[in-house]
Structure formats: C-alpha cells, structure tokens
Enzyme design. Structure first.
Site, PDB file in Angstrom:
ATOM      1  N   CYS A 160      34.127  41.462  44.164  1.00  0.00           N
ATOM      2  CA  CYS A 160      34.409  40.066  43.848  1.00  0.00           C
ATOM      3  C   CYS A 160      34.116  39.853  42.368  1.00  0.00           C
ATOM      4  CB  CYS A 160      33.516  39.154  44.687  1.00  0.00           C
ATOM      5  SG  CYS A 160      33.671  37.421  44.230  1.00  0.00           S
ATOM      6  N   CYS A 175      40.734  38.752  39.848  1.00  0.00           N
ATOM      7  CA  CYS A 175      40.201  38.216  41.103  1.00  0.00           C
ATOM      8  C   CYS A 175      40.800  39.104  42.183  1.00  0.00           C
ATOM      9  CB  CYS A 175      40.635  36.763  41.291  1.00  0.00           C
ATOM     10  SG  CYS A 175      40.310  36.133  42.955  1.00  0.00           S
TER      11      CYS A 175
END
Ligand code: DGL
Length: 271
Positions: A80, A190
């Site tokens: 992440c 992302c």
C-alpha cells in the site's frame, strides 16, 4: 542450513493493503516465490486510506503489524503506497521482523531508469506526504517529478464501476492534466491503479505507465535471498486472506484481480 533456521524461514510473510489493491503485488509475489507461506490483510473497515490522516494511518498500520506479530510472521509487505508514505517511517523500528514498504523499496530502480521527467498518480495522502518525490530524489537529484492525486480512483476499482462514463471521464481529466507536464513515464503510485491500466491506455500507451509491483516483488525476493530467509518448503500450505469488514465485497472484486488458481479462505476478523 540448521533446523532452527529452516523452521524460522518457513514462517509466513504478511501482506496488507486497504482492500483488493494490494493483490496486484500479492499475486505477482505468489508467482515469483511459490514456496512462501503467505497471508493477506485487506483493511476494508478503513477503506479508503487515501483520505485518512497520518495519525489514523499509523494506527491502522500498527493494528495490522500487531496482528501479524501474533501470527509469528518473518516479514510484512506494505502493499500500500499510502501506508508506506504516511506510516512506515514511524513504525519501521517497532517490530523485530522485516518490513518492506512499496515506495521506499522501488524508488532506486525507478529513479535510475535514465529519464528526466516522471509523473506519479497516487492517493491524496500519498501526494501530501511527498514521499515519492523524497525517495526518488535520493537516487536522482535532477529528476523532475509531478505528483497528482486521484481521489476517486480507489472507489472506481473497489466498486468495479469501470465502464461508467463518470469513471472514464475522471480518468481522462487527470491524465490530461498530467500530460501537460510531458512525463516520459508515469508511476501508478497506488496499488489499486494498475487495474485501471486498460482505461488509461485508451487515451495513450500502456508503455507510459510503471506498475511498481513487479519491481517491488523482485526487490523483496532478492532481499530475502540475500538474508538467507527464503522458505525451503516445496509447496506452500498456509494461505489465508483476512479482512476487517465486507468479506463478500472483497471476494467479488478480488475475482477480477486475483489471477492465481483459486482464491484462498477469506476470514472476516470482525465476526
Ligand atoms: N491501495 C492503496 C495505496 O496503494 C490505498 C488506497 C486507498 O485505500 O485509498 O495507496
């Protein structure tokens, strides 16, 4: 190798992300290192991470790292960008297992690709941290970097509404803004964004984009090897997916993304 080392190396590696996005890293990792025991945590109770404060993101990261500590992991992969950007620096020395953050692990390879201008699409929290710029500049001072936040893209992926006009339009607007900078490459900063690659490529070429997942899993594999920490088992036995909410959502959306044989058990920790 001694028996104790052998046993230690067969401990699982824990991955985490706010939702299905990190499966883009996880699935590549599973293909590269088939012997590793792996766990995945999708923090759906706190999704999206991209609009959360630094304090909240540190709290979520600690919660998951403590959970993995109980699972006796040998390493944790922060699949992440947002958590790597906002929480990693604070939590990195609080645990006695190895922690791999996606941004910091990939920066050197990306920064030394002989390019002068690079764009980054990322969540609001990642862009606000400016950690991509900080990490890339460590390895290439002269690199020009433009970071653009895309606050709706995680929802587009998690809700699976790729075909909606509003989604296509949102993607087009951000891409047009980025293209004014004339980047030679654009990092999909992302883990959810690689799933939008086909939509992005409809307006330009796929080659323009860098999905850090490939670089990331190779970095982890090389590091585990260098540390003598690779599992020696022939077949992985342990593979669970944990979610903090909405297991049904996770299962449905991960079917689109998880390209390995079949989805492992999905366990809802809030039951
Ligand atoms: N996929 C995560 C990232 O790489 C977080 C997305 C979100 O939950 O906002 O940043």
């Amino acid at each position: 190798m001694s028996t104790s080392n052998h046993n230690l190396n067969n401990r699982p590696i824990g991955f985490f992300d706010s939702g299905v996005g990190g499966l883009s890293v996880y699935s590549k990792f599973k293909k590269l290192l088939r012997n590793e025991n792996t766990l995945y945590f999708g923090d759906l109770a706190h999704l999206p991470y991209g609009n959360k404060s630094r304090e909240e993101l540190i709290g979520y990261a600690r919660g998951i790292l403590n959970f993995y500590k109980e699972k006796n992991v040998k390493a944790v992969v922060i699949a992440c960008n947002t958590s790597s950007a906002q929480a990693y620096d604070t939590v990195k020395n609080e645990y006695d297992f190895k922690i791999y953050p996606i941004i910091q692990s990939c920066a050197q390879v990306i920064a030394t690709q002989n390019i002068k201008k690079i764009g980054v699409f990322a969540t609001m929290a990642t862009v606000n941290s400016a950690v991509y710029t900080r990490e890339l500049k460590k390895y290439n001072q002269g690199l020009q970097i433009k970071e653009i936040p895309c606050p709706n893209w995680v929802d587009i992926v998690e809700s699976g509404r790729y075909q909606d006009d509003s989604a296509v339009n949102d993607i087009k607007i951000h891409l047009e803004e980025m293209m004014k900078f004339e980047p030679e490459k654009i990092i999909l900063g992302c883990t959810h964004y690689p799933y939008l690659l086909d939509l992005l490529a409809a307006f330009t070429t796929k080659e323009l984009f860098i999905d850090p997942a490939e670089i990331f899993v190779e970095y982890i594999a090389e590091d585990l090897k260098a540390l003598g920490m690779l599992s020696q088992e022939i077949e992985s036995s342990e593979e669970n997916i944990y979610v903090s909410a909405n297991p049904q959502n996770f299962v449905e959306h991960s079917k689109i993304f998880y390209k390995i044989n079949k989805l492992p058990n999905v366990i809802n920790l809030n039951n």
